[in-house]
Motif scaffolding. Structure first.
Motif, PDB file in Angstrom:
ATOM      1  N   PHE A  23       0.828  -1.202   0.000  1.00 15.05           N
ATOM      2  CA  PHE A  23       0.000   0.000   0.000  1.00 15.05           C
ATOM      3  C   PHE A  23       0.865   1.255   0.000  1.00 15.05           C
ATOM      4  O   PHE A  23       0.635   2.188  -0.787  1.00 15.05           O
ATOM      5  CB  PHE A  23      -0.926  -0.009   1.215  1.00 15.05           C
ATOM      6  N   THR A  75       1.196   3.891  -3.053  1.00 20.10           N
ATOM      7  CA  THR A  75       0.777   5.266  -2.784  1.00 20.10           C
ATOM      8  C   THR A  75       1.867   6.246  -3.199  1.00 20.10           C
ATOM      9  O   THR A  75       1.577   7.268  -3.838  1.00 20.10           O
ATOM     10  CB  THR A  75       0.436   5.439  -1.296  1.00 20.10           C
ATOM     11  N   VAL A  91       1.506   9.115  -6.128  1.00 22.16           N
ATOM     12  CA  VAL A  91       1.751  10.540  -5.870  1.00 22.16           C
ATOM     13  C   VAL A  91       2.833  11.067  -6.808  1.00 22.16           C
ATOM     14  O   VAL A  91       2.698  12.153  -7.385  1.00 22.16           O
ATOM     15  CB  VAL A  91       2.115  10.769  -4.390  1.00 22.16           C
TER      16      VAL A  91
END
Length: 145
Positions: A123, A127, A131
């Motif tokens: 995760f 992430t 980004v």
């Protein structure tokens, strides 16, 4: 076909509205066993099954009919497999966590702790990648022009 789908959706919407207004009150201890609640769950499962089947069907047809999309999909799956392998390697099977969970009455194993750590690492890595992929093109546009 489009009219038929619209008519079916209208019927399902009206049926759901009737079921909504026939629900028992929240104070009723037997509310979960009501017929309208069960029928709403049945409708939900049917709609979920239709959504899953149509998403998989149309996804595979698009995947197999578009040139180069199968290669891109395999690169994506390979990249995800690499991220999962790296995350599994970074996660630890901490014995202290197992004993702490046992003291709280939750039975677990070191493998479970390692898998949870792997999931968290996946995760966090994905992430950060998301980004970066959102911010980098914006920064590139600002400074290149």
């Amino acid at each position: 076909m489009n009219k038929l789908v619209k008519i079916i959706l209208i019927v399902i919407g009206l049926l759901a509205a009737v079921l909504w207004f026939s629900l028992p009150s929240a104070d009723d201890p037997n509310a979960i066993n009501s017929g309208s609640m069960n029928f709403m769950f049945i409708i939900m499962y049917i709609l979920l099954a239709i959504a899953v089947v149509s998403a998989v069907f149309f996804g595979f047809t698009k995947l197999l009919s578009t040139k180069g999309s199968l290669k891109k999909a395999l690169f994506g799956i390979g990249g995800l497999a690499i991220v999962v392998a790296i995350s599994y390697g970074l996660s630890s099977d901490n014995a202290q966590v197992v004993t702490e969970m046992a003291s709280r009455g939750i039975e677990t194993t070191e493998g479970t702790v390692k898998n949870i750590g792997m999931g968290l690492n996946v995760f966090f890595i994905l992430t950060v990648v998301a980004v970066v992929l959102m911010v980098f093109p914006g920064l590139k546009k600002m400074f290149v022009k």
